[in-house]
Design an enzyme around this catalytic site. Structure first.
Site: not given
Ligand code: ADP
Length: 358
Positions: A14, A75, A106, A128, A130
């Protein structure tokens, strides 16, 4: 001291106001140290597709105050597969990208860890709105989004006062009630519901009835988007209907939604982003990686990503068996301290919000 010729930078997950300030600071700091910087377009997806853009001082002119992310975000589930990861690593190798700065939440940090273990040292920056990264007191974007939320509520307040109405406002913050708490305090809300604390609906409705009987014309109730009905639908709309039915007060509903993600970052977000970004480049060059930049008690520090992710689980009571096995007793103690600090801070804010809600 690590010798880097070129580092890559990406924004992922996000978007948040202040991400551009991070990019500008990384670019200018790295260039000043003789390191080239390449922007990766659209987060980890850009790394897989090889969509890159060399960044110069001029390419980041005037972006410090821009909302959104000029590197774009996405994403990318493909990145979470071994094949996607290998393609991303190949892109780095082919383009001599020696290290990465990954701005996001995260999920983004998990990606940074994976890249580090695949031979590309990476550092995370918490972007982020939040404020839901337990390891840091502050995430880039929070201040701007709260200010936008409060501005929206102030506008609603005017019309509520004119027409003797109540407005239930659903605000952002899926797993973390901080936006709701700060917005409730700053806008004089009569009640606030957040995911972390059980909401006493009957007491809130009784209070609204009393306040109206006592002559209060305009009232605001703030509900975090992370509060749900048992069937998984948003609680905010349900509460608005109940208030209208049970108190007779004319009640409107509003969801602030994504409008509070955009807009020009505040001074707080620009300056925090800049300081975290500068420190991230310095640490990379010193040979440090697999850390997330955090603000703790006003200081910018780096915490291990694995530590940050498990701390997050501890705070949310979601620890799985074996999660703590690879940490020293001192680290586990530090996690407990930080987790308790977050809980205490949330409870303190909740108390402030309810103490002044008349
Ligand atoms: P945020 O970074 O805001 O938490 P997301 O959870 O959507 O947002 O994660 C962003 C991107 O990071 C995902 O679309 C993916 O490409 C990568 N990502 C998320 N989780 C993992 C994971 N467990 N291992 C590797 N890459 C990840």
């Amino acid at each position: 001291m690590a010798v880097f010729r070129k580092i890559g930078i990406l924004t992922s997950g996000g978007d948040a106001p202040g991400m551009n300030a991070c990019v500008k600071a990384v670019v200018n700091k790295a260039l000043s140290m003789g390191i080239e910087v390449v922007g990766i377009i659209g987060g980890y997806a850009g790394l897989i597709k090889g969509e890159l853009m060399p960044l110069t001082h001029n390419s980041v002119n005037n972006i410090v105050g821009m909302g959104g992310t000029f590197l774009y975000s996405s994403r990318c589930p493909e990145f979470m597969t071994e094949e996607g990861m290998q393609t991303a690593v190949e892109t780095c190798k082919k383009n001599q990208i020696d290290a990465l700065v990954c701005i996001g939440g995260d999920g983004t940090f998990r990606g940074a860890t994976d890249m580090t273990f695949h031979g590309i040292p990476s550092i995370g920056l918490p972007g982020t709105i939040d404020n839901d990264v337990t390891a840091t007191d502050y995430t880039i974007g929070l201040d701007t989004s709260i200010n936008t939320t409060v501005q929206i509520i102030d506008n609603l307040r005017d019309t509520c006062e004119s027409h003797a109405r109540l407005n239930v406002v659903e605000v952002m913050g899926r797993g973390c009630g901080q936006i709701a708490l700060y917005a409730a305090i700053a806008s004089g809300a009569v009640a606030v519901a957040i995911p972390e604390v059980p909401f006493d609906e009957a007491a809130a409705i009784e209070k609204i009835r009393k306040l109206r009987n006592n002559g209060k014309r305009s009232m605001i109730v703030v509900v975090s988007e992370g509060v749900f009905n048992p069937d998984g639908t948003p609680y905010s709309e349900t509460l608005a209907k109940k208030i209208a039915k049970e108190t007779g007060v004319e009640t409107k509903f509003m969801r602030t939604a994504h409008v509070v993600r955009g807009g020009k970052p505040t001074m707080r977000d620009r300056t925090t982003a800049t300081q975290m970004a500068v420190k991230a480049v310095e640490l990379l060059v010193e040979g440090k990686s697999n850390v997330v930049m955090c603000e703790l008690d006003g200081e910018i520090v780096a915490l291990d990503i694995a530590f940050a992710l498990i701390l997050d689980r501890m705070y949310k009571n979601k620890l799985k068996p074996g999660d703590l096995d690879k940490f020293t007793p001192e680290q586990i103690e530090e996690m407990k301290t930080l987790s308790a600090k977050r809980t205490a801070e949330l409870q303190r804010l909740y108390k402030v919000a309810t103490d002044v809600s008349f």
